[in-house]
Design an enzyme around this catalytic site. Structure first.
Site, mmCIF file in Angstrom:
data_model
loop_
_atom_site.group_PDB
_atom_site.id
_atom_site.type_symbol
_atom_site.label_atom_id
_atom_site.label_comp_id
_atom_site.label_asym_id
_atom_site.label_seq_id
_atom_site.Cartn_x
_atom_site.Cartn_y
_atom_site.Cartn_z
ATOM 1 N N LYS A 77 29.231 -2.617 31.818
ATOM 2 C CA LYS A 77 29.611 -3.626 30.806
ATOM 3 C C LYS A 77 31.060 -4.052 30.950
ATOM 4 C CE LYS A 77 29.011 -1.524 26.784
ATOM 5 N NZ LYS A 77 29.097 -0.245 27.153
ATOM 6 N N ARG B 226 27.431 -1.750 17.955
ATOM 7 C CA ARG B 226 26.871 -0.504 18.486
ATOM 8 C C ARG B 226 25.840 0.101 17.531
ATOM 9 N NH1 ARG B 226 30.657 0.481 22.615
ATOM 10 N NH2 ARG B 226 30.605 2.516 23.483
ATOM 11 N N ARG C 62 34.361 9.024 37.372
ATOM 12 C CA ARG C 62 34.886 7.695 37.712
ATOM 13 C C ARG C 62 36.317 7.571 37.173
ATOM 14 N NH1 ARG C 62 32.431 3.260 33.366
ATOM 15 N NH2 ARG C 62 33.359 4.293 31.573
ATOM 16 N N ARG D 161 38.820 9.014 32.073
ATOM 17 C CA ARG D 161 38.692 8.946 30.614
ATOM 18 C C ARG D 161 38.174 10.276 30.101
ATOM 19 N NH1 ARG D 161 35.427 3.495 29.149
ATOM 20 N NH2 ARG D 161 34.550 4.946 27.634
ATOM 21 N N ARG E 8 27.188 10.539 24.636
ATOM 22 C CA ARG E 8 27.274 9.072 24.535
ATOM 23 C C ARG E 8 25.902 8.436 24.797
ATOM 24 N NH1 ARG E 8 31.811 7.773 28.610
ATOM 25 N NH2 ARG E 8 31.543 5.605 28.023
HETATM 26 P P1 AMP Z 1 33.323 1.954 25.374
HETATM 27 O O1 AMP Z 1 34.579 1.741 26.155
HETATM 28 O O2 AMP Z 1 32.704 0.677 24.904
HETATM 29 O O3 AMP Z 1 32.351 2.847 26.108
HETATM 30 O O4 AMP Z 1 33.741 2.746 24.021
HETATM 31 C C1 AMP Z 1 34.334 4.013 24.086
HETATM 32 C C2 AMP Z 1 34.173 4.721 22.758
HETATM 33 O O5 AMP Z 1 34.802 3.972 21.704
HETATM 34 C C3 AMP Z 1 32.742 4.913 22.296
HETATM 35 O O6 AMP Z 1 32.123 6.051 22.885
HETATM 36 C C4 AMP Z 1 32.936 5.075 20.779
HETATM 37 O O7 AMP Z 1 33.429 6.359 20.467
HETATM 38 C C5 AMP Z 1 34.051 4.086 20.493
HETATM 39 N N1 AMP Z 1 33.536 2.727 20.159
HETATM 40 C C6 AMP Z 1 33.664 1.603 20.909
HETATM 41 N N2 AMP Z 1 33.074 0.568 20.303
HETATM 42 C C7 AMP Z 1 32.536 1.046 19.152
HETATM 43 C C8 AMP Z 1 31.771 0.467 18.103
HETATM 44 N N3 AMP Z 1 31.420 -0.836 18.112
HETATM 45 N N4 AMP Z 1 31.390 1.280 17.069
HETATM 46 C C9 AMP Z 1 31.734 2.578 17.033
HETATM 47 N N5 AMP Z 1 32.444 3.202 17.994
HETATM 48 C C10 AMP Z 1 32.846 2.447 19.055
#
Ligand code: AMP
Length: 216
Positions: free
Chosen positions: A14, A90, A129, A160, A171
Site C-alpha cells: 500500500k 481501518r 524489510r 520498523r 497486525r
Molecule cells: P501502516 O503504516 O498503515 O501499516 O500503520 C502502522 C500502524 O499505525 C498500524 O499498525 C496501527 O497501529 C496504526 N494505524 C495506522 N492507521 C490507523 C487507523 N486508520 N486506525 C487505527 N490505527 C492506525
C-alpha cells in the site's frame, strides 16, 4: 481527478503504491501510519499516546483517529488533482466516518482499491524489510542494512518496530478482525476493485493505473 482509498493487509505494498501514485499524479497522499510514526519519532503528545499501540501492532482508537482525520478529510475538497488515503479507514466506524464527511462536504466519491496478496507472501515480505526515515520508501530484506541510505531518497533506512514477526502476526489478525469489516462497509457505498498485489512494484502500479484510467 483520482480520488483513491488504498486498502490491503500490512505488507501488501500500500505505502509503496501510494507514494508512486501520488508522486506521478500529484495527488495529496494521506498516510495515517506515517502521521502516527512521525508523532512517535518527534515525541509529541500524540506520539506518547500511540507508541505502545503501534508497537503491539494493534489499532489506535477510532475516536483518536477520527479526531486526527476529520480536518484532513474536510480539506480534501481543495485537492484539484485528487487525493489518496493510505491506511484509513481501518475499522467499520472509521469507514462510516469517512463516508459521512465526504458526503457532507460534497467531495467526489473515491474508488477503493483493495490490494490482494497471499498471507505467506506477506509474512515473508515484512520480516526484516527496511523503511526509510522519511517514511516514503521501503527496501526488501537483504537488499540493504539498517542505517544505510535509502536508494530512493538517501534518508537512513531502519526496521520498523512493528515489522518484527510477532507484531506482524498481530497486525494480520487485526486486519482480518477489523479492516475487512471496513472494506465490507465501503462496498455498499463506493466502487471497490481488487488489485493483484503480486509481482514487482512497477507491475502493481501498472495494474492500478489501468483500473484508475478506466474508472475515473
Ligand atoms: P501502516 O503504516 O498503515 O501499516 O500503520 C502502522 C500502524 O499505525 C498500524 O499498525 C496501527 O497501529 C496504526 N494505524 C495506522 N492507521 C490507523 C487507523 N486508520 N486506525 C487505527 N490505527 C492506525
Amino acid at each position: 481527478m483520482w480520488n483513491v482509498v488504498l486498502m490491503g493487509p500490512p505488507g501488501s505494498g500500500k505505502g509503496t503504491q501510494a507514494t508512486r501514485l501520488s508522486e506521478s499524479r500529484n495527488l495529496r497522499h494521506v498516510s495515517t501510519g506515517e502521521i502516527l510514526r512521525r508523532a512517535v519519532r518527534s515525541r509529541t503528545e500524540l506520539g506518547h499516546q500511540v507508541e505502545g499501540v503501534l508497537q503491539s501492532g494493534g489499532l489506535v482508537s477510532d475516536d483518536l483517529m477520527m479526531g486526527l482525520m476529520s480536518d484532513a478529510l474536510t480539506r480534501l475538497h481543495d485537492q484539484k488533482e485528487g487525493w489518496l488515503l493510505d491506511g484509513f479507514p481501518r475499522t467499520a466506524p472509521q469507514a462510516a466516518g469517512l463516508v459521512a464527511i465526504l458526503t457532507e462536504k460534497g467531495i467526489v466519491p473515491p474508488i477503493v482499491l483493495n490490494i490482494v496478496v497471499p498471507e505467506e507472501e506477506i509474512v515473508e515480505r515484512l520480516s526484516g524489510r527496511l523503511t526509510c526515515s522519511d517514511g516514503n520508501h521501503v527496501a526488501p530484506k537483504g537488499s540493504a542494512l539498517e542505517g544505510d541510505p535509502c536508494p530512493e531518497c538517501g534518508a537512513d533506512l531502519y526496521i520498523r518496530n512493528d515489522d518484527k514477526p510477532e507484531t506482524v502476526r498481530n497486525r494480520l489478525k487485526v486486519f482480518h478482525e477489523k479492516t475487512e469489516e471496513a472494506l465490507a462497509a465501503l462496498v455498499d457505498v463506493y466502487r471497490v476493485v481488487d488489485v493483484d498485489g503480486l509481482g514487482t512494484p512497477a507491475q502493481v502500479t501498472e495494474r492500478i493505473r489501468v483500473v484508475l484510467e478506466a474508472a475515473c
